[in-house]
Enzyme design. Structure first.
Site, PDB file in Angstrom:
ATOM      1  N   LYS A 107      -5.316  -1.137   1.597  1.00  0.00           N
ATOM      2  CA  LYS A 107      -5.012  -0.940   2.998  1.00  0.00           C
ATOM      3  C   LYS A 107      -4.261  -2.227   3.233  1.00  0.00           C
ATOM      4  CE  LYS A 107      -8.257   2.454   4.555  1.00  0.00           C
ATOM      5  NZ  LYS A 107      -8.952   2.666   3.587  1.00  0.00           N
TER       6      LYS A 107
HETATM    7  C1  LIG Z   1      -9.294   3.977   2.751  1.00  0.00           C
HETATM    8  C2  LIG Z   1      -9.693   3.783   1.309  1.00  0.00           C
HETATM    9  C3  LIG Z   1      -9.595   4.927   0.510  1.00  0.00           C
HETATM   10  C4  LIG Z   1      -9.061   6.521   0.840  1.00  0.00           C
HETATM   11  O1  LIG Z   1      -7.646   6.312   1.235  1.00  0.00           O
HETATM   12  P1  LIG Z   1      -6.878   7.692   2.002  1.00  0.00           P
HETATM   13  O2  LIG Z   1      -5.543   7.027   2.228  1.00  0.00           O
HETATM   14  O3  LIG Z   1      -7.683   7.533   3.122  1.00  0.00           O
HETATM   15  O4  LIG Z   1      -7.212   8.868   1.227  1.00  0.00           O
HETATM   16  C5  LIG Z   1     -10.078   4.877  -0.710  1.00  0.00           C
HETATM   17  N1  LIG Z   1     -10.581   3.810  -1.226  1.00  0.00           N
HETATM   18  C6  LIG Z   1     -10.773   2.809  -0.500  1.00  0.00           C
HETATM   19  C7  LIG Z   1     -11.368   1.563  -1.014  1.00  0.00           C
HETATM   20  C8  LIG Z   1     -10.283   2.813   0.866  1.00  0.00           C
HETATM   21  O5  LIG Z   1     -10.325   1.794   1.618  1.00  0.00           O
END
Ligand SMILES: *Cc1c(COP(=O)(O)O)cnc(C)c1O
Length: 431
Positions: A107
């Site tokens: 993210k």
């Molecule tokens: C947010 C997140 C996900 C999921 O990603 P999406 O784009 O919501 O499908 C998977 N793994 C981690 C560690 C995350 O922080």
């Protein structure tokens, strides 16, 4: 480039409007009116290109000339200032390590990029933009760090007292400067409600520019397309010539949507695999053709505990809601907590690679779905040291904490406490 809402494709808005709004007024999600194709020369020479070079070419059609190219180049270079390496884990399976950024999770890419796009659009505005986020953990840390010290922007993070893990809490409460962290006497749902109420409050609307930074924002989604191209480039550079399958551990399905956009731009991808925990709404849709949201169930891969994935409408939109077409592009598979734990243990023992609980679903899915003549890349979405309470009992030893994470742990929290009411939040915002 113009953007439309998935609910009313006829109405088009500018990049600036789509980014500042996040969610369209009709509650739809914004999509680009066209997905441009990258030319053959780009893919013929991709193996020689750096991450920022790839990022600039991939993202330029979406963001320029709304943002002048020279400025945009800086935004790309500042956002993607860390490695995103591909590491071989076993004979046919590779990890795309997305955890080398400030908060050790993918993210960071979207948050850092969006912060700089918002900062650009805040220029010429009389006042700073205030970004309001409610978090149960990971989003707060990525957004707070992504926006940290970015000019023209203040961030207010609301989180429920006593319900965020210590690692996560330290990652946003210790920053200070333009980041205000607010511990709310209530639950995550209270925090979300307060944010929603604040967006609808007339007095706040009149006195400040408020926006959200949640994962449905296009400026968080689109930059995630870049690392699929970058992974492909690294594999070709390493002499891998087989067809490539990408496997994406999924919750709200933003990450995999970005991969589908990369493919639509021309990236050669044999297939996508969506890996989930027991919140298997999309794997079930792929199997049956029926989309049946359900309350989320809590699991060891908790960033994927989503019962109604917000980006699913974007996938429908990309493929005209055609179940057969979508099924041909994406395979789905779900794993229980026990399977995830056993996978983490086995891959550590056999291949000496420590998976995090989310990435583990990706590795396990490729073991099941990869065919002869294919190589698989799963997105390792976070560093395992972020989840010691899950990983350490399974491995039977401590996981090494990277210095970046340790630095947060040593920091002093600078947070404010408030009650779970809009009045308390307004008092703080108007101060
Ligand atoms: C947010 C997140 C996900 C999921 O990603 P999406 O784009 O919501 O499908 C998977 N793994 C981690 C560690 C995350 O922080």
């Amino acid at each position: 480039m113009q953007y439309y809402s998935t609910n009313t494709p006829d109405i088009k808005v500018s990049l600036k409007e789509a980014v500042l709004r996040g969610l369209a007024p009709d509650k739809g999600l914004y999509m680009p009116v066209t997905i441009p194709k990258l030319d053959d020369d780009f893919f013929a020479t991709i193996a020689n290109r750096s991450l920022p070079e790839i990022a600039f070419e991939v993202l330029k059609p979406f963001f320029c000339p709304d943002i002048p190219e020279e400025i945009f180049k800086n935004i790309v270079e500042e956002s993607l200032n860390f490695d995103i390496p591909v590491e071989q884990v076993s004979k046919d399976i590779y990890a795309l390590e997305l955890f080398h950024g400030p908060t050790l999770a993918f993210k960071d890419v979207g948050a850092r990029f969006m912060a700089r796009i918002l900062s650009y659009f805040s220029k010429g505005q009389d006042e700073d933009i205030t970004v309001l986020v409610a978090t149960s953990g990971d989003t707060g840390s990525a957004v707070a760090n992504g926006f940290y010290k970015v000019p023209g922007i203040n961030v207010v993070v609301l989180y429920p007292k006593g319900m965020v893990s210590q690692v996560q809490e330290k990652q946003f409460t210790t920053l200070g400067h333009n980041i205000t962290s607010v511990e709310v006497e209530g639950t995550f749902d209270d925090c979300q409600r307060m944010v929603k109420e604040a967006f609808m409050d007339d007095e706040l609307k009149d006195t400040m520019v408020l926006t959200s930074a949640n994962s449905i924002n296009l400026a968080r989604l689109l930059p995630q397309s870049v690392y699929y191209h970058h992974a492909y480039a690294q594999l070709r550079r390493a002499g891998v010539n087989e067809d490539i399958v990408f496997c994406v551990p999924s919750g709200n399905f933003g990450n995999i949507t970005a991969g589908l956009v990369a493919q639509a731009m021309g990236l050669p991808v044999a297939k996508f695999v969506a890996a989930t925990n027991i919140n298997d709404i999309v794997p079930e849709y792929l199997r049956t053709g029926l989309y049946m949201p359900a309350p989320s169930k809590s699991t060891v891969a908790n960033a994927m505990d989503v019962g109604d994935p917000s980006n699913f409408v974007r996938i429908l939109d990309l493929f005209g809601s055609d179940h057969q077409v979508i099924k041909a592009k994406i395979e789905g598979i779900a794993f229980t907590d026990d399977q995830i734990r056993a996978g983490v243990k086995r891959i550590d023992q056999i291949h000496s690679y420590v998976l995090d609980p989310h990435g583990a679903t990706g590795y396990l899915a490729l073991e099941k779905k990869l065919q002869d003549g294919q190589k698989g890349v799963f997105l390792e979405t976070a560093h395992p040291a972020k989840f010691p309470e899950v990983i350490e009992p399974v491995l039977g030893r401590k996981v090494k904490v990277p210095p970046r994470l340790q630095a947060f742990m040593n920091g002093t929290p600078k947070n404010t406490g408030i009650n779970a009411t809009l009045d308390a939040l307004k008092l703080l915002l108007l101060k």
